[in-house]
Write an enzyme that holds these catalytic residues in place. Structure first.
Site, short mmCIF file in Angstrom:
data_model
loop_
_atom_site.label_atom_id
_atom_site.label_comp_id
_atom_site.label_asym_id
_atom_site.label_seq_id
_atom_site.Cartn_x
_atom_site.Cartn_y
_atom_site.Cartn_z
N ASP A 124 0.87 -1.16 0.00
CA ASP A 124 0.00 0.00 0.00
C ASP A 124 0.92 1.24 0.00
O ASP A 124 2.13 1.10 0.25
CB ASP A 124 -0.85 -0.10 1.28
CG ASP A 124 -1.57 1.17 1.62
OD1 ASP A 124 -2.29 1.66 0.75
OD2 ASP A 124 -1.42 1.66 2.75
N ASP A 126 0.06 5.14 1.18
CA ASP A 126 -0.03 6.08 2.32
C ASP A 126 -0.06 5.36 3.65
O ASP A 126 -0.86 4.43 3.85
CB ASP A 126 -1.30 6.94 2.18
CG ASP A 126 -1.18 7.93 1.05
OD1 ASP A 126 -0.57 8.99 1.24
OD2 ASP A 126 -1.66 7.63 -0.06
N ASP A 327 -1.85 -0.38 5.79
CA ASP A 327 -2.20 0.19 7.10
C ASP A 327 -3.67 0.50 7.27
O ASP A 327 -4.11 0.90 8.34
CB ASP A 327 -1.44 1.51 7.30
CG ASP A 327 -2.00 2.61 6.41
OD1 ASP A 327 -2.19 2.36 5.20
OD2 ASP A 327 -2.29 3.71 6.92
O1 LIG Z 1 -4.49 3.12 -0.29
P1 LIG Z 1 -3.55 4.21 0.12
O2 LIG Z 1 -2.37 4.35 -0.78
O3 LIG Z 1 -3.13 4.06 1.57
O4 LIG Z 1 -4.40 5.56 0.01
C1 LIG Z 1 -5.43 5.86 0.96
C2 LIG Z 1 -5.65 7.35 1.03
O5 LIG Z 1 -4.35 7.90 1.22
C3 LIG Z 1 -4.24 9.33 1.20
O6 LIG Z 1 -4.84 9.87 2.36
C4 LIG Z 1 -4.19 9.49 3.58
O7 LIG Z 1 -2.84 9.98 3.59
C5 LIG Z 1 -2.73 11.42 3.57
C6 LIG Z 1 -1.27 11.78 3.49
O8 LIG Z 1 -0.54 11.25 4.55
C7 LIG Z 1 -3.42 12.01 4.82
O9 LIG Z 1 -3.37 13.43 4.79
C8 LIG Z 1 -4.88 11.55 4.83
O10 LIG Z 1 -5.51 11.99 6.01
C9 LIG Z 1 -4.97 10.02 4.76
O11 LIG Z 1 -6.32 9.60 4.64
C10 LIG Z 1 -4.88 9.88 -0.05
O12 LIG Z 1 -4.82 11.29 -0.05
C11 LIG Z 1 -6.31 9.40 -0.17
O13 LIG Z 1 -6.87 9.91 -1.34
C12 LIG Z 1 -6.27 7.86 -0.24
O14 LIG Z 1 -7.61 7.39 -0.34
#
Ligand SMILES: O=P(O)(O)OC[C@H]1O[C@H](O[C@H]2O[C@H](CO)[C@@H](O)[C@H](O)[C@H]2O)[C@H](O)[C@@H](O)[C@@H]1O
Length: 382
Positions: A124, A126, A327
């Protein structure tokens, strides 16, 4: 395609929580404990019986889910009703790792299981490769992490499966040696020559940034106009909410509330709710301080893992050991696939105890990096 539907729809949910005993797992895959985790894959019921009222979002559990997403270090533990201070939190975390052992401490065990098998790595983005930060546009992975992922990909087939758009996550990762699945697995690109199964008539041909022929699998492509329409509406309604941010990830959308004052979270929830009640073919899932708007199709990160394993020629269970590191709640779908088919290891990245379908745990991206580096060292020693 009829983009809006005001028809009364059934409750839209992700797959139901599971309560699957770990005892059914092949013993070679079991970590030290054999507990029975339940999956808190969060799912929102979208009722459309009446026009939006302020209570709708609340009564459907959105707010509770929003408050519990991405808990801070000091948190209320649901099961125990205890307020956990830092030190107590450490003890509770350590006891949690009896159920979900650290993948670093269990490295030898994982390697024993990997003997004579092809390791395939799914990551993954983020919260796994990059730390969670306030601004999603600034969620960069470190140079060290990039080089660890690059070295892993040299030895093992490696794929990124992200909720972000495929283009965006490619930009952030910047490694051409990986396979990429964006939009929670609804947008998969892989080289034309590795299409092993030959039955992927639903793939389209395209070319990647280097001009190489690739296959694209996009099971939600008919939703594009709808997603764009809803994106515009969401941008419009949230424009005056300080800190709210809407991202368009092509086949899904993210409504971020991390930087919104908590008192305004009900407003965010209600605006999203009011828009979505006219779209019975879209649903909401919860991420870390983000509401994710997704098409109602039978596709998720778990399906994407199966698809990639099959398409890359790695679907033969005995010879392959897939590892998925993630995560978030959407990663639970991938953990479930690996768990239910006795196929491999899910590794949850979390600094706080969580219910999960993963087998192992890692605390944070720095431990993920350490784990990836260990994979490489192990391979180099062979
Ligand atoms: O599947 P992933 O790659 O883990 O993406 C899931 C979401 O990740 C991002 O948002 C998350 O991370 C951001 C940066 O650290 C944080 O600001 C946010 O609060 C988290 O939810 C991304 O911006 C989303 O669009 C994804 O859905």
């Amino acid at each position: 395609m009829d983009m809006k539907s005001t028809k009364s729809s059934s409750i839209l949910t992700d797959s139901p929580p599971v309560n699957k005993s770990r005892l059914g797992i092949h013993s070679s895959l079991l970590p030290y404990s054999q507990a029975s985790p339940t999956c808190s894959n969060s799912i929102l019921a979208i009722s459309r019986k009446k026009p939006g009222t302020f209570d709708d979002a609340q009564s459907n559990g959105w707010l509770e889910a929003m408050r519990s997403s991405s808990p801070p270090r000091k948190k209320i533990l649901k099961d125990t009703d205890l307020e956990v201070a830092s030190d107590d939190g450490d003890i509770i975390y350590l006891s949690w790792t009896i159920k979900y052992p650290s993948a670093l401490n269990s490295f030898r065990q994982i390697m024993n299981c990997a003997k004579n098998r092809k390791l395939v790595v799914f990551l993954d983005y983020d919260g796994t490769l990059s730390p969670i930060v306030d601004n999603p546009d600034r969620a960069f992975m470190s140079a060290d992490m990039r080089s660890a992922v690059k070295r892993v990909a040299k030895y093992f087939p490696t794929a990124i499966i992200s909720g972000r758009s495929r283009d965006k996550v490619y930009e952030l990762v910047g490694l051409k040696e990986l396979y990429y699945a964006g939009s929670h697995g609804m947008d998969i690109m892989f080289p034309a020559e590795v299409l092993a199964s030959g039955n992927r008539s639903n793939c389209t041909k395209s070319t990647d940034r280097q001009g190489k022929e690739v296959n694209l699998f996009q099971p939600a492509s008919e939703f594009l106009p709808m997603i764009n329409e809803v994106f515009r509406s969401l941008v419009e309604v949230t424009k005056n909410i300080n800190g709210a941010k809407v991202e368009n990830h092509k086949f899904c959308l993210s409504v971020h509330y991390r930087n919104v004052d908590e008192n305004s979270w009900p407003v965010v929830a209600q605006f999203v709710y009011d828009i979505l009640k006219d779209y019975s073919r879209l649903r909401i899932t919860h991420g870390r301080k983000v509401l994710e708007v997704r098409p109602v199709i039978d596709w998720d990160k778990g399906k994407a893992v199966e698809f990639l394993l099959e398409s890359l020629g790695f679907s033969c269970n005995q010879d392959v050991l897939p590892i998925y590191i993630g995560d978030d709640r959407t990663d639970e779908d991938a953990f479930k696939v690996l768990q239910s088919g006795n196929r491999g290891y899910g590794i949850l990245v979390s600094a706080v105890p969580k219910e999960t379908n993963a087998f192992f745990s890692l605390r944070d991206p720095s431990e993920v990096k350490e784990f990836l580096e260990s994979l490489v060292s192990m391979k180099q020693q062979l």
